[in-house]
Design an enzyme around this catalytic site. Structure first.
Site, PDB file in Angstrom:
ATOM      1  N   GLY A  10       0.821  -1.205   0.000  1.00  0.00           N
ATOM      2  CA  GLY A  10       0.000   0.000   0.000  1.00  0.00           C
ATOM      3  C   GLY A  10       0.854   1.254   0.000  1.00  0.00           C
ATOM      4  O   GLY A  10       2.087   1.201  -0.071  1.00  0.00           O
ATOM      5  N   PHE A  11       0.189   2.359   0.116  1.00  0.00           N
ATOM      6  CA  PHE A  11       0.856   3.663   0.030  1.00  0.00           C
ATOM      7  C   PHE A  11       1.903   3.848   1.148  1.00  0.00           C
ATOM      8  O   PHE A  11       3.105   3.968   0.869  1.00  0.00           O
ATOM      9  CB  PHE A  11      -0.243   4.743   0.062  1.00  0.00           C
ATOM     10  CG  PHE A  11       0.201   6.096   0.499  1.00  0.00           C
ATOM     11  CD1 PHE A  11       1.257   6.747  -0.132  1.00  0.00           C
ATOM     12  CD2 PHE A  11      -0.453   6.742   1.545  1.00  0.00           C
ATOM     13  CE1 PHE A  11       1.655   8.013   0.275  1.00  0.00           C
ATOM     14  CE2 PHE A  11      -0.062   8.001   1.953  1.00  0.00           C
ATOM     15  CZ  PHE A  11       0.995   8.630   1.330  1.00  0.00           C
ATOM     16  N   ILE A  12       1.489   3.793   2.384  1.00  0.00           N
ATOM     17  CA  ILE A  12       2.452   4.022   3.479  1.00  0.00           C
ATOM     18  C   ILE A  12       3.375   2.815   3.633  1.00  0.00           C
ATOM     19  O   ILE A  12       4.585   2.957   3.808  1.00  0.00           O
ATOM     20  CB  ILE A  12       1.715   4.319   4.808  1.00  0.00           C
ATOM     21  CG1 ILE A  12       0.810   5.545   4.657  1.00  0.00           C
ATOM     22  CG2 ILE A  12       2.732   4.544   5.939  1.00  0.00           C
ATOM     23  CD1 ILE A  12      -0.042   5.860   5.878  1.00  0.00           C
ATOM     24  N   ASP A  31       0.446  -8.720   1.648  1.00  0.00           N
ATOM     25  CA  ASP A  31      -0.589  -7.830   1.104  1.00  0.00           C
ATOM     26  C   ASP A  31      -1.532  -8.651   0.234  1.00  0.00           C
ATOM     27  O   ASP A  31      -1.093  -9.571  -0.458  1.00  0.00           O
ATOM     28  CB  ASP A  31       0.056  -6.711   0.267  1.00  0.00           C
ATOM     29  CG  ASP A  31      -0.819  -5.478   0.188  1.00  0.00           C
ATOM     30  OD1 ASP A  31      -0.389  -4.420   0.694  1.00  0.00           O
ATOM     31  OD2 ASP A  31      -1.940  -5.566  -0.360  1.00  0.00           O
ATOM     32  N   LEU A  76      -0.064  -2.486   9.045  1.00  0.00           N
ATOM     33  CA  LEU A  76      -0.674  -1.381   8.306  1.00  0.00           C
ATOM     34  C   LEU A  76      -1.839  -1.852   7.438  1.00  0.00           C
ATOM     35  O   LEU A  76      -2.561  -1.021   6.870  1.00  0.00           O
ATOM     36  CB  LEU A  76       0.368  -0.693   7.405  1.00  0.00           C
ATOM     37  CG  LEU A  76       1.632  -0.151   8.078  1.00  0.00           C
ATOM     38  CD1 LEU A  76       2.492   0.580   7.056  1.00  0.00           C
ATOM     39  CD2 LEU A  76       1.300   0.790   9.209  1.00  0.00           C
ATOM     40  N   THR A  95     -11.859  -7.128   8.028  1.00  0.00           N
ATOM     41  CA  THR A  95     -10.412  -6.935   7.843  1.00  0.00           C
ATOM     42  C   THR A  95      -9.826  -6.123   8.988  1.00  0.00           C
ATOM     43  O   THR A  95      -8.783  -6.467   9.548  1.00  0.00           O
ATOM     44  CB  THR A  95     -10.151  -6.182   6.511  1.00  0.00           C
ATOM     45  OG1 THR A  95     -10.719  -6.939   5.454  1.00  0.00           O
ATOM     46  CG2 THR A  95      -8.670  -5.962   6.272  1.00  0.00           C
ATOM     47  N   ALA A 117      -1.234   0.346  13.297  1.00  0.00           N
ATOM     48  CA  ALA A 117      -1.633   1.622  12.687  1.00  0.00           C
ATOM     49  C   ALA A 117      -3.105   1.877  12.961  1.00  0.00           C
ATOM     50  O   ALA A 117      -3.971   1.147  12.489  1.00  0.00           O
ATOM     51  CB  ALA A 117      -1.366   1.593  11.186  1.00  0.00           C
ATOM     52  N   TYR A 149     -15.640   2.619  10.411  1.00  0.00           N
ATOM     53  CA  TYR A 149     -14.171   2.579  10.381  1.00  0.00           C
ATOM     54  C   TYR A 149     -13.607   3.056  11.720  1.00  0.00           C
ATOM     55  O   TYR A 149     -12.686   2.450  12.286  1.00  0.00           O
ATOM     56  CB  TYR A 149     -13.663   3.463   9.231  1.00  0.00           C
ATOM     57  CG  TYR A 149     -12.170   3.543   9.101  1.00  0.00           C
ATOM     58  CD1 TYR A 149     -11.447   2.482   8.556  1.00  0.00           C
ATOM     59  CD2 TYR A 149     -11.472   4.671   9.515  1.00  0.00           C
ATOM     60  CE1 TYR A 149     -10.067   2.563   8.430  1.00  0.00           C
ATOM     61  CE2 TYR A 149     -10.100   4.761   9.390  1.00  0.00           C
ATOM     62  CZ  TYR A 149      -9.402   3.704   8.843  1.00  0.00           C
ATOM     63  OH  TYR A 149      -8.046   3.776   8.724  1.00  0.00           O
TER      64      TYR A 149
END
Ligand code: UDP
Length: 328
Positions: A10-12, A31, A76, A95, A117, A149
């Site tokens: 992912g991004f981070i 992932d 993360l 998830t 995270a 969330y």
């Protein structure tokens, strides 16, 4: 360090993988590519100290096996982005809750250090300027997908805290505020990659609501070293730590800054939240962290400004071969 990064495509996570490899550590990425991308790992895929495993944090046996081969876990992996939570609420809850529980269970079994995270979303609608870690959560109904969330991340935090206090796990919770930079996709709702893609395509910039809502955006390159330092900070175990920028900007001003920096002649259009995100969406009018705890623990001081962030995203998206999936 032998590190497992869940959500490492992912991004981070992918920036964290780059950073750890450069620092000489071993990295395993887990992932499921739900929102991550192998393209984010292309520069490290052949690295001798890197391994990629495609799979889900919901696969308890796989998480257990991977945890047995490392000393540190950066968890993360999560369903994230307002469009994802809206479209896949149940799967996101699973998830974000069961995935974290699997990571905590495995980390406890194998005595790994863990960074979990979490998110500034746990504060909900609390508009205090300078949210501190002990401030109250102000959230709407858990029956609205908007708040699910926040609920899931709060459960993750409570689980982590109990693992630390009752079972002796070495774990820190990081509450990430809006984190931005290259590789972040606009496809799932994040505003900066969306505005930049829209501006570069000459499409209207879509401001949701009045645009008076305030956010603080932190560059991913300021966030990643903080994650590495915090997993090492024993005094942080069992606590939550805010990580973010305190430079405030309204979303309407953000649109104008993107136009100025891209030189775009796009219009700015205002959409209702119903038009932009869907029925029942409630936005946060202001979200500004107090990062005193992170400063005391690890001397956290982000150095990149909002303009630095915007330039780095504009540079990335200006590359000719990039697919601008965020425009709509
Ligand atoms: N936003 C917007 N236009 C977009 C996408 C987002 O005006 O195309 C707004 C969104 O409603 C919120 C802010 O930008 O007020 C930041 O949204 P993002 O999803 O990036 O992060 P959030 O702070 O909501 O987690």
């Amino acid at each position: 360090m032998k590190a497992l990064i869940t959500g490492g495509a992912g991004f981070i996570g992918s920036h964290l993988a780059d950073h750890l490899l450069t620092a000489g550590h071993d990295v395993v990425v887990l992932d499921d590519l739900a929102t991550g991308s192998l393209a984010n790992l292309s520069s490290i895929s052949d690295h001798p100290r890197f391994r990629y495993v495609e799979g889900s944090v919901l696969d308890e046996a796989l998480v257990n096996t991977l945890a047995s081969g490392v000393d540190t876990i950066f968890h993360l992996a999560a369903a994230v982005g307002s469009f994802v939570i809206r479209d896949r609420t149940l799967q996101s809850l699973r998830t974000n809750i069961h995935g974290t529980e699997n990571v905590l269970t495995a980390a406890h079994r194998h005595q790994n250090r863990v960074l979990i995270a979490s998110s500034s979303e746990v504060y909900g609608k609390n508009t205090k300027i300078g949210l501190c870690e002990d401030d109250d959560r102000v959230v709407g109904s858990p029956l609205l997908h908007r708040w699910s969330y926040s609920e899931a991340k709060a459960v993750d935090e409570s689980l982590t805290h109990s693992y630390v206090t009752e079972l002796g796990l070495q774990a820190v919770i990081v509450r990430l505020f809006n984190t931005v930079g290259p590789r972040q996709s606009g496809r799932y709702g994040m505003v900066i990659p969306r505005f930049v893609a829209q501006a570069l395509a000459g499409a209207p910039l879509t401001v949701f609501g009045t645009g008076a809502q305030i956010r603080c955006f932190c560059h991913v390159q300021d966030v990643v070293p903080a994650l590495v330092a915090l997993v090492d900070a024993r005094d942080a175990y069992g606590t939550a730590v805010n990580v973010g920028s305190t430079e405030q900007v309204s979303i309407a001003d953000l649109a104008l800054r993107v136009l100025a920096l891209t030189g775009s002649s796009s219009d700015v259009v205002h959409l209702t939240y119903e038009q932009g995100i869907g029925a029942g969406y409630e936005d946060l009018q202001r979200r500004v962290p107090d990062c005193t705890r992170a400063r005391k623990l690890i001397d956290f001081r982000p150095t990149r400004t909002l303009d630095d962030i915007l330039r780095s995203v504009i540079d990335e998206q200006s590359r000719p071969n990039l697919v601008r999936a965020a425009v709509r």
